[in-house]
Design a protein around this motif. Structure first.
Motif, short mmCIF file in Angstrom:
data_model
loop_
_atom_site.label_atom_id
_atom_site.label_comp_id
_atom_site.label_asym_id
_atom_site.label_seq_id
_atom_site.Cartn_x
_atom_site.Cartn_y
_atom_site.Cartn_z
N GLU A 100 0.87 -0.90 -0.32
CA GLU A 100 -0.16 -0.41 0.32
C GLU A 100 0.68 1.36 -0.50
N VAL A 101 0.34 1.93 -1.15
CA VAL A 101 1.00 3.27 -0.80
C VAL A 101 0.26 4.57 -1.25
N GLU A 102 0.41 5.27 -0.20
CA GLU A 102 -0.58 6.52 -0.66
C GLU A 102 -0.15 7.94 -1.68
N CYS A 103 -0.98 8.61 -2.22
CA CYS A 103 -0.79 8.54 -3.58
C CYS A 103 -0.28 10.29 -2.84
N PRO A 104 1.16 11.00 -3.45
CA PRO A 104 1.08 12.48 -2.75
C PRO A 104 0.08 13.43 -3.25
N GLU A 108 -4.23 8.88 -2.04
CA GLU A 108 -5.73 7.85 -2.21
C GLU A 108 -4.45 6.61 -2.09
N ILE A 109 -5.00 6.11 -0.71
CA ILE A 109 -4.03 4.80 -1.00
C ILE A 109 -4.36 3.50 -2.01
N PRO A 155 6.88 12.11 -0.54
CA PRO A 155 6.90 11.56 1.12
C PRO A 155 6.12 10.59 0.57
N ALA A 156 5.11 10.31 -0.36
CA ALA A 156 4.50 9.12 -0.62
C ALA A 156 5.57 7.76 -0.96
#
Length: 167
Positions: A100-104, A108-109, A155-156
């Motif tokens: 899982e990665v968070e969109c910068p 959105e995950i 950051p993402a």
């Protein structure tokens, strides 16, 4: 039903035994009334037979429906138990197989298959919501998070490197 037909037959016998004048108006009227009663008794008898036939047919359908419900509900219960077991197995596999990665941009995950890390070709994972690149698997590296193209991490991307370290 049999009583009604017997009563009509009795009336016909009474009328025949009365020795009435066949030309009189009263005799013709009585004959017609008894004839109508005979037809009504026959029609009611036929309706009763049809009713009994429909009742037997309905009972047959009811039994078949009962058997079908048993078969379907038994299968549904078995499938539910199987699905519960599969869901438990699937949930265990989910934790190991996806990252899982968070969109910068839109936060959105984004989930993707961990096998991408092992791919030798360059693979970019984009956010399905805003089409921003959230992860890049560059050739020659085990896995690089998405950056600005100069090797800097967003950051993402830092979050994704933390997720990939667990694998």
């Amino acid at each position: 039903m049999k009583d009604l037909r017997k009563q009509v037959a009795y009336l016909q016998g009474l009328m025949a035994g009365m020795d009435l004048d066949p030309q009189s108006k009263e005799t013709r009227l009585l004959r017609e009334v008894v004839e109508v009663m005979e037809k009504m008794a026959d029609a009611i008898h036929d309706l009763h037979e049809d009713y009994e036939e429909l009742e037997e047919y309905l009972e047959s359908i009811d039994e078949d429906l009962y058997d079908l419900e048993d078969e379907i509900y038994d299968k549904d219960e078995d499938e539910d138990e199987d699905e519960d077991e599969e869901d438990e197995d699937f949930d265990d596999d989910d934790e190991d197989d996806y990252i899982e990665v968070e969109c910068p941009k839109c936060h959105e995950i984004v989930c993707f298959d961990a096998d991408i890390l092992d791919d030798e070709d360059v693979v970019e994972v984009t956010c399905p919501n805003c089409e921003t690149v959230v992860f890049v698997n560059e050739a020659g590296e085990e896995g690089s998070p998405a950056g600005d193209g100069k090797g800097k991490k967003t950051p993402a991307a830092e979050d994704s490197s933390k997720d990939t370290d667990d694998i």
